[in-house]
Scaffold this motif. Sequence first.
Motif: not given
Length: 254
Positions: A129-143
């Motif tokens: 889901a994040l990849e489809k929205l142009g966000m890397g997997a590391d985004f999931a670790q942000r607050n």
Amino acid sequence: MSTLEIRDLHVSVETEAGPKEILRGVNLTVRSGETHAIMGPNGSGKSTLAYSIAGHPKYQITRGSVTLDGEDVLSLSVDERARAGLFLAMQYPVEVAGVSVANFLRTAKTAVDGKAPNLRSWVKDVNGALEKLGMGADFAQRNVNEGFSGGEKKRHEIAQLELLDPKFAILDETDSGLDIDALKVVSDGVNRFHGKGDKGVLLITHYTRILRYITPDYVHVFVDGRVAEEGGPELAEKLEAEGYASYQKAGASS
């Protein structure tokens, strides 16, 4: 097929001068497979409608009904409304310090479905889901929303939409503050959701630019807490050319 039905909805908020009526008899029906755009000037009641459906305690329902497949939505708590199939993408998503996006999404999915998702497949779903929205997997670790740009906040809202998979998405000015690239990415996400065929979308916006990427089946003009006119996509083109002035004058004289 599901139906979200709003009938004669009147909503007030408490002010220093006493209760103030914001919605003054709204009638609207959204069915599975339909996209409805609500457009109108500032202060017309568009966001009030969204938050009233979602169950924000600030808004007092004084008359009318909201039902989802015949069930009384207004009698449900906020979390029960989410489990029933309603989703609200907020205009101003709030920051949640100390809670990672990954934990937030898994907790929300568990609450909505009533059981925790399989961890291995869930991580794959989130990353996809994040990849489809142009966000890397590391985004999931942000607050959650902490230090996010406006575009990142809105993309995160659409990631939630994709992963929680509700029956109806209520999108409160999801296009506000987005540059053209982010607008396209967010619109693609909404179109993917709607493209499943059994989903309804209630899209609230000031401007027609998002409607270049998301084609509504119906357009509703909101003025002074009421639906002043309804039509198809051509109505949005009329608003782009003429604005809301004629509706506001008509409301003032009535």
